[in-house]
Design a protein around this motif. Sequence first.
Motif, PDB file in Angstrom:
ATOM      1  N   HIS A  92       0.866  -1.169   0.000  1.00  0.00           N
ATOM      2  CA  HIS A  92       0.000   0.000   0.000  1.00  0.00           C
ATOM      3  C   HIS A  92       0.911   1.230   0.000  1.00  0.00           C
ATOM      4  CE1 HIS A  92      -3.214  -2.807   1.170  1.00  0.00           C
ATOM      5  NE2 HIS A  92      -2.372  -3.267   2.087  1.00  0.00           N
ATOM      6  N   VAL A  93       0.412   2.350  -0.539  1.00  0.00           N
ATOM      7  CA  VAL A  93       1.292   3.510  -0.642  1.00  0.00           C
ATOM      8  C   VAL A  93       0.536   4.792  -0.334  1.00  0.00           C
ATOM      9  CG1 VAL A  93       0.942   3.775  -3.147  1.00  0.00           C
ATOM     10  CG2 VAL A  93       3.007   4.698  -2.081  1.00  0.00           C
ATOM     11  N   TYR A  94       1.199   5.640   0.449  1.00  0.00           N
ATOM     12  CA  TYR A  94       0.693   6.980   0.758  1.00  0.00           C
ATOM     13  C   TYR A  94       1.765   7.962   0.309  1.00  0.00           C
ATOM     14  CZ  TYR A  94      -1.345  10.873   3.390  1.00  0.00           C
ATOM     15  OH  TYR A  94      -1.915  12.075   3.746  1.00  0.00           O
ATOM     16  N   THR A  95       1.374   8.962  -0.491  1.00  0.00           N
ATOM     17  CA  THR A  95       2.361   9.839  -1.105  1.00  0.00           C
ATOM     18  C   THR A  95       2.134  11.295  -0.733  1.00  0.00           C
ATOM     19  OG1 THR A  95       3.343  10.483  -3.236  1.00  0.00           O
ATOM     20  CG2 THR A  95       0.986  10.128  -3.214  1.00  0.00           C
ATOM     21  N   GLU A  96       3.205  12.054  -0.737  1.00  0.00           N
ATOM     22  CA  GLU A  96       3.069  13.499  -0.608  1.00  0.00           C
ATOM     23  C   GLU A  96       2.396  14.041  -1.874  1.00  0.00           C
ATOM     24  OE1 GLU A  96       3.320  16.728   0.388  1.00  0.00           O
ATOM     25  OE2 GLU A  96       3.162  15.922   2.397  1.00  0.00           O
ATOM     26  N   LYS A  97       1.838  15.241  -1.726  1.00  0.00           N
ATOM     27  CA  LYS A  97       1.208  15.883  -2.885  1.00  0.00           C
ATOM     28  C   LYS A  97       2.284  16.561  -3.740  1.00  0.00           C
ATOM     29  CE  LYS A  97       1.946  19.904  -0.803  1.00  0.00           C
ATOM     30  NZ  LYS A  97       2.945  20.841  -1.304  1.00  0.00           N
ATOM     31  N   LYS A 116      -4.519  -4.732  -7.959  1.00  0.00           N
ATOM     32  CA  LYS A 116      -3.840  -5.524  -6.934  1.00  0.00           C
ATOM     33  C   LYS A 116      -4.557  -5.510  -5.591  1.00  0.00           C
ATOM     34  CE  LYS A 116       0.863  -5.477  -8.762  1.00  0.00           C
ATOM     35  NZ  LYS A 116       1.039  -6.941  -8.633  1.00  0.00           N
ATOM     36  N   GLY A 117      -5.665  -4.778  -5.495  1.00  0.00           N
ATOM     37  CA  GLY A 117      -6.392  -4.722  -4.241  1.00  0.00           C
ATOM     38  C   GLY A 117      -5.632  -4.006  -3.134  1.00  0.00           C
ATOM     39  N   LEU A 118      -4.889  -2.953  -3.502  1.00  0.00           N
ATOM     40  CA  LEU A 118      -4.072  -2.208  -2.552  1.00  0.00           C
ATOM     41  C   LEU A 118      -4.620  -0.800  -2.357  1.00  0.00           C
ATOM     42  CD1 LEU A 118      -0.596  -3.317  -3.956  1.00  0.00           C
ATOM     43  CD2 LEU A 118      -1.626  -4.061  -1.785  1.00  0.00           C
ATOM     44  N   LEU A 119      -4.298  -0.215  -1.223  1.00  0.00           N
ATOM     45  CA  LEU A 119      -4.765   1.126  -0.906  1.00  0.00           C
ATOM     46  C   LEU A 119      -3.760   2.173  -1.380  1.00  0.00           C
ATOM     47  CD1 LEU A 119      -6.106   0.721   2.765  1.00  0.00           C
ATOM     48  CD2 LEU A 119      -7.318   0.375   0.593  1.00  0.00           C
ATOM     49  N   VAL A 120      -4.287   3.294  -1.837  1.00  0.00           N
ATOM     50  CA  VAL A 120      -3.469   4.444  -2.218  1.00  0.00           C
ATOM     51  C   VAL A 120      -4.013   5.663  -1.476  1.00  0.00           C
ATOM     52  CG1 VAL A 120      -2.794   5.998  -4.074  1.00  0.00           C
ATOM     53  CG2 VAL A 120      -2.903   3.549  -4.500  1.00  0.00           C
ATOM     54  N   GLY A 121      -3.113   6.420  -0.868  1.00  0.00           N
ATOM     55  CA  GLY A 121      -3.493   7.655  -0.194  1.00  0.00           C
ATOM     56  C   GLY A 121      -2.570   8.776  -0.589  1.00  0.00           C
ATOM     57  N   CYS A 122      -2.990  10.008  -0.292  1.00  0.00           N
ATOM     58  CA  CYS A 122      -2.194  11.150  -0.726  1.00  0.00           C
ATOM     59  C   CYS A 122      -2.443  12.353   0.182  1.00  0.00           C
ATOM     60  CB  CYS A 122      -2.547  11.503  -2.171  1.00  0.00           C
ATOM     61  SG  CYS A 122      -1.556  12.851  -2.887  1.00  0.00           S
ATOM     62  N   ALA A 123      -1.384  13.083   0.463  1.00  0.00           N
ATOM     63  CA  ALA A 123      -1.502  14.381   1.124  1.00  0.00           C
ATOM     64  C   ALA A 123      -2.164  15.371   0.145  1.00  0.00           C
ATOM     65  CB  ALA A 123      -0.106  14.868   1.518  1.00  0.00           C
ATOM     66  N   PRO A 124      -2.691  16.478   0.657  1.00  0.00           N
ATOM     67  CA  PRO A 124      -2.596  16.918   2.045  1.00  0.00           C
ATOM     68  C   PRO A 124      -3.647  16.262   2.933  1.00  0.00           C
ATOM     69  CG  PRO A 124      -3.774  18.564   0.785  1.00  0.00           C
ATOM     70  CD  PRO A 124      -3.335  17.506  -0.202  1.00  0.00           C
ATOM     71  N   GLU A 301       0.486  20.615  14.616  1.00  0.00           N
ATOM     72  CA  GLU A 301       1.120  19.996  13.445  1.00  0.00           C
ATOM     73  C   GLU A 301       0.895  18.492  13.474  1.00  0.00           C
ATOM     74  OE1 GLU A 301       2.352  18.899  10.409  1.00  0.00           O
ATOM     75  OE2 GLU A 301       3.038  20.983  10.480  1.00  0.00           O
ATOM     76  N   SER A 302       0.065  17.985  12.570  1.00  0.00           N
ATOM     77  CA  SER A 302      -0.344  16.575  12.590  1.00  0.00           C
ATOM     78  C   SER A 302      -0.142  15.884  11.256  1.00  0.00           C
ATOM     79  CB  SER A 302      -1.827  16.468  13.013  1.00  0.00           C
ATOM     80  OG  SER A 302      -2.037  17.001  14.290  1.00  0.00           O
ATOM     81  N   ARG A 303       0.843  16.341  10.466  1.00  0.00           N
ATOM     82  CA  ARG A 303       1.078  15.690   9.180  1.00  0.00           C
ATOM     83  C   ARG A 303       1.378  14.211   9.410  1.00  0.00           C
ATOM     84  NH1 ARG A 303       1.483  19.988   5.433  1.00  0.00           N
ATOM     85  NH2 ARG A 303       1.764  21.895   6.642  1.00  0.00           N
ATOM     86  N   GLY A 304       0.686  13.387   8.649  1.00  0.00           N
ATOM     87  CA  GLY A 304       0.733  11.952   8.872  1.00  0.00           C
ATOM     88  C   GLY A 304      -0.586  11.402   9.363  1.00  0.00           C
ATOM     89  N   ILE A 305      -1.535  12.277   9.724  1.00  0.00           N
ATOM     90  CA  ILE A 305      -2.839  11.805  10.165  1.00  0.00           C
ATOM     91  C   ILE A 305      -3.552  11.059   9.045  1.00  0.00           C
ATOM     92  CG2 ILE A 305      -4.005  13.989   9.614  1.00  0.00           C
ATOM     93  CD1 ILE A 305      -5.844  13.523  11.987  1.00  0.00           C
ATOM     94  N   GLY A 306      -3.335  11.477   7.799  1.00  0.00           N
ATOM     95  CA  GLY A 306      -3.928  10.766   6.664  1.00  0.00           C
ATOM     96  C   GLY A 306      -3.361   9.368   6.510  1.00  0.00           C
ATOM     97  N   ARG A 321      -9.797   8.351   4.328  1.00  0.00           N
ATOM     98  CA  ARG A 321     -10.299   9.671   3.955  1.00  0.00           C
ATOM     99  C   ARG A 321      -9.411  10.385   2.925  1.00  0.00           C
ATOM    100  NH1 ARG A 321     -11.631   8.400   9.253  1.00  0.00           N
ATOM    101  NH2 ARG A 321     -13.835   8.794   9.787  1.00  0.00           N
ATOM    102  N   ALA A 322      -8.114  10.420   3.145  1.00  0.00           N
ATOM    103  CA  ALA A 322      -7.194  11.046   2.184  1.00  0.00           C
ATOM    104  C   ALA A 322      -6.837  10.005   1.123  1.00  0.00           C
ATOM    105  CB  ALA A 322      -5.954  11.558   2.897  1.00  0.00           C
ATOM    106  N   ASN A 323      -7.842   9.616   0.344  1.00  0.00           N
ATOM    107  CA  ASN A 323      -7.685   8.473  -0.562  1.00  0.00           C
ATOM    108  C   ASN A 323      -7.294   8.900  -1.975  1.00  0.00           C
ATOM    109  OD1 ASN A 323     -10.297   8.826  -2.162  1.00  0.00           O
ATOM    110  ND2 ASN A 323     -11.097   8.664  -0.083  1.00  0.00           N
ATOM    111  N   GLY A 324      -6.952   7.909  -2.784  1.00  0.00           N
ATOM    112  CA  GLY A 324      -6.466   8.166  -4.129  1.00  0.00           C
ATOM    113  C   GLY A 324      -7.482   8.830  -5.036  1.00  0.00           C
TER     114      GLY A 324
END
Length: 370
Positions: A92-97, A116-124, A301-306, A321-324
């Motif tokens: 699974h991958v979470y990326t900066e914007k 692949k049935g994997l999760l993708v997330g993204c900032a902000p 400052e809570s960056r990473g909550i997503g 919530r902060a999904n692809g």
Amino acid sequence: MQKVKIGVIGCGQISGKYLKNCTQTFDNILEVVACADLMPELARQRAEEYGIPKVCSVEELLADPDIEMVLNLTAPAAHAAINMQALHAGKHVYTEKPFALNREDADRVIALAEEKGLLVGCAPDTFLGGGLQTCRKLIDEGWIGTPYAASGLILMGHPSSGLHPNFQNFLRLGGDPLLDMGPYYMTALVSMLGPVRRVAGSAATLHHEVTIMNPKSPRFGDSVPVEAPMNVTALLEFESGVLGSLQAAKESFGYTPRLEIYGTEGILYAPDPNFFGGKIAVKQHSGEVKEFPCSHGFTDESRGIGLADMAGALRAGRTHRANGMLARHVLDIMLGVIDSANTGRHIAMQTSCERPTPLPLGLKYNRLEL
């Protein structure tokens, strides 16, 4: 809830804020077990600073079977490629914007994740902070009546000091005011008002090169080309009928943010979408301006909550919530503004998304589930 083991790729400046929160605030759900960077000394420095047990290459990190999720903090131009590598490795991958720099790369990431049935997330993920979650609550509860318009402003100086180690990235697409700062505003607006139907925009650049004037910079005296528009006006037509605008520029000085939502019964003055807390007020029919305390936590400052919410969603089997799809829609909005500036016409969105579910009230410290 079993912790999700995280590998971090990219250990530059922004990684410090993420790693502090991942290893402290959200350590109930996240466990950072490895970090990698093209400059190994940066990875070693972060590992020592935050007690990360493993420093390795990107290839070694992606091959580690214990790592379930990758946090991608590389430069914007590398986001899509690293996301694809992580997904191909079964992570699974979470990326900066921003999510990507073009629609095609973004679509490839979304398609591979679905395959692949994997999760993708993204900032902000600032829209999950107490400030903007309170604004969402006020709108949903009718404090300003029916929203009909919104306006945002972000004015900044250009990086002529040359002190940021990769300052030239802020003069290219991805570091420009729209794709760099725009995601905070667009994501906040979509979270509060829903998806966008079509956009229009204009773009301009006052200076086609920047000379580094700070003698403390190793690039002092160098002239660097400006490769992306530094002054952009966006017009937004939401599916709900709300009309919005955003002025984003890096041709000024200092830092001037503003976000307002206009309703039939009041005007909502929202906090800076680049942060998690801030002042919240509503102007009422009487002319009185009423301030509201935050109804939700995570105002610091809570960056990473997503990322933490995505890990919790993985364990609970819910939508994060902060999904692809949200990130893909926000990218579509911003690229549509640029397309409109180049063609002189409105651009219909190719995507849509669901409004992210608001965070529950009454959460305990560092918890995102009741």
